[in-house]
Design a protein around this motif. Sequence first.
Motif, PDB file in Angstrom:
ATOM      1  N   ASP A 170       0.822  -1.201   0.000  1.00  0.00           N
ATOM      2  CA  ASP A 170       0.000   0.000   0.000  1.00  0.00           C
ATOM      3  C   ASP A 170       0.862   1.260   0.000  1.00  0.00           C
ATOM      4  OD1 ASP A 170      -1.785   1.975   0.351  1.00  0.00           O
ATOM      5  OD2 ASP A 170      -2.512   1.328   2.315  1.00  0.00           O
ATOM      6  N   PRO A 171       0.774   2.069  -1.052  1.00  0.00           N
ATOM      7  CA  PRO A 171       1.641   3.265  -1.157  1.00  0.00           C
ATOM      8  C   PRO A 171       1.296   4.355  -0.150  1.00  0.00           C
ATOM      9  CG  PRO A 171       0.054   3.200  -2.954  1.00  0.00           C
ATOM     10  CD  PRO A 171      -0.128   1.927  -2.182  1.00  0.00           C
ATOM     11  N   HIS A 172       0.115   4.252   0.455  1.00  0.00           N
ATOM     12  CA  HIS A 172      -0.285   5.309   1.388  1.00  0.00           C
ATOM     13  C   HIS A 172       0.098   4.997   2.833  1.00  0.00           C
ATOM     14  CE1 HIS A 172      -3.003   5.746  -2.114  1.00  0.00           C
ATOM     15  NE2 HIS A 172      -2.705   7.032  -1.941  1.00  0.00           N
ATOM     16  N   ALA A 173       0.618   3.782   3.043  1.00  0.00           N
ATOM     17  CA  ALA A 173       0.964   3.399   4.411  1.00  0.00           C
ATOM     18  C   ALA A 173       2.219   4.127   4.885  1.00  0.00           C
ATOM     19  CB  ALA A 173       1.175   1.897   4.483  1.00  0.00           C
ATOM     20  N   ASN A 174       2.345   4.255   6.196  1.00  0.00           N
ATOM     21  CA  ASN A 174       3.562   4.853   6.725  1.00  0.00           C
ATOM     22  C   ASN A 174       4.674   3.815   6.793  1.00  0.00           C
ATOM     23  OD1 ASN A 174       3.304   3.293   9.063  1.00  0.00           O
ATOM     24  ND2 ASN A 174       1.960   4.813  10.000  1.00  0.00           N
ATOM     25  N   LEU A 175       5.816   4.231   7.271  1.00  0.00           N
ATOM     26  CA  LEU A 175       6.984   3.349   7.235  1.00  0.00           C
ATOM     27  C   LEU A 175       6.750   2.055   8.023  1.00  0.00           C
ATOM     28  CD1 LEU A 175       9.851   2.875   6.368  1.00  0.00           C
ATOM     29  CD2 LEU A 175      10.647   4.284   8.267  1.00  0.00           C
ATOM     30  N   ALA A 176       6.247   2.188   9.237  1.00  0.00           N
ATOM     31  CA  ALA A 176       6.049   1.003  10.077  1.00  0.00           C
ATOM     32  C   ALA A 176       5.036   0.046   9.448  1.00  0.00           C
ATOM     33  CB  ALA A 176       5.589   1.424  11.469  1.00  0.00           C
ATOM     34  N   ASP A 177       3.968   0.611   8.922  1.00  0.00           N
ATOM     35  CA  ASP A 177       2.954  -0.236   8.287  1.00  0.00           C
ATOM     36  C   ASP A 177       3.520  -0.937   7.061  1.00  0.00           C
ATOM     37  OD1 ASP A 177       1.002   0.231  10.099  1.00  0.00           O
ATOM     38  OD2 ASP A 177       0.018   1.856   8.979  1.00  0.00           O
ATOM     39  N   THR A 178       4.266  -0.196   6.289  1.00  0.00           N
ATOM     40  CA  THR A 178       4.869  -0.800   5.099  1.00  0.00           C
ATOM     41  C   THR A 178       5.793  -1.943   5.486  1.00  0.00           C
ATOM     42  OG1 THR A 178       4.802   1.337   3.950  1.00  0.00           O
ATOM     43  CG2 THR A 178       6.269  -0.339   3.054  1.00  0.00           C
TER      44      THR A 178
END
Lengths: 202, 202
Positions: free
Chosen positions: B75-83
């Motif tokens: 997901d390109p909209h996720a933040n670093l931790a989520d990514t």
Amino acid sequence: MPRISVAQRRSDFINAAVEVIAVYGIEGATTRRIAEQAQANLAMLHYCYDSKEDLFADVYDFVAGKFREVLKDSDPHANLADTARQLLRGVMECYLESANFAAATLELISWARRQHGDRGIAVYDQALETARTALRGATSDHPVDAETIDQIAYVIAALADGFALNWMTYGDRSAATEQMEIAVSVLENWLTVRLGSSPAAL
Amino acid sequence: MPRISVAQRRSDFINAAVEVIAVYGIEGATTRRIAEQAQANLAMLHYCYDSKEDLFADVYDFVAGKFREVLKDSDPHANLADTARQLLRGVMECYLESANFAAATLELISWARRQHGDRGIAVYDQALETARTALRGATSDHPVDAETIDQIAYVIAALADGFALNWMTYGDRSAATEQMEIAVSVLENWLTVRLGSSPAAL
DNA sequence: GGCGAAGTTAGTCAGCTGTTCAAGACGCGC
DNA sequence: GCGCGTCTTGAACAGCTGACTAACTTCGCC
């Protein structure tokens, strides 16, 4: 050239086998190559061992023994978190000391997995069980539930194996040294949270 | 029996090769075994591929491609931790889906390492670089320093590889599913601390 | 000197490897 | 029906490498 006892020769062959397995893989670890690496004659190998299988059994024991050695001598007075850290560090330092040992170990684990059935998973399983025992020892006066022990042992194994793979692949010692510290801090942070609600652990 | 196009046959051979590599190792992956696994005649293999080496090049690309596929669609909209969490989960789910794929990948990495020199480390390195790119993408509007990206990618790789080794060894799906969650929580806890002082990351 | 342990040389022989070839079988346009 | 290009095959080739061995020589010690 001085003559060498059979016992010493056996030890040489075991060490040679580890090197050869690391470099050529299990299937590439032929009697010829092992003999050459041990600076011995091919016939010498069959003078010391009845068969290649017998030699490999010793190699197996050697590797398992090394893990036992590394995992056993943890400080008995340390708490759970400290013990876990020591175990992880011990294994990684052992890998770092000899990339070939690390490579041969992974090779043996892969190979053991292929011989599915009987006692294929021995190396991995023994190491994990030794780690569990050490962890249990650190909490002998205030027992921690088995599931927690299992989880901690798993995380240690995963971090150590992941470390080994990277170190083996790149062979970059300075990078590996840093990654060792990262792995330790990863374990620490998780343990803090995981054991945080359990005062008995500290 | 219906006739099969060369293109389809090639694909069958690639999949068969992955299975055979997982079961017999790289050195045990002979043309005969691969042909048998693909339910094709041995001569068929050389009708589709000029040589075994050509087939293996395709296997290599196939594995690398699968990693790219898994790591790219975060997901390109996720933040670093989520990514980071998504990347780790993606790889582990991919391994869990096919233990043979996981085994073949580790086998290929080990094999590539042995061919020291040239482009031996390609599979591992490509996967790591793809992960780094995805992580960088998650922080495009507020860049994070390269060292942090490297460290996160390393931890993801280590946890994923450690997971793969355990899952391959025991083949216990329910245990693996639990370990997947543990690995994710290990990553999360570390990231929280690691990125805690860097508000830009969240 | 003799005897057993250590070491060597030069194999044996089976098994398997990647690869090729000549020939056949299918499917499709004509 | 007939070609024709695309699949499909069984059988073989040639070569290598595997583990293992028999017969022989050398060393060191009693």
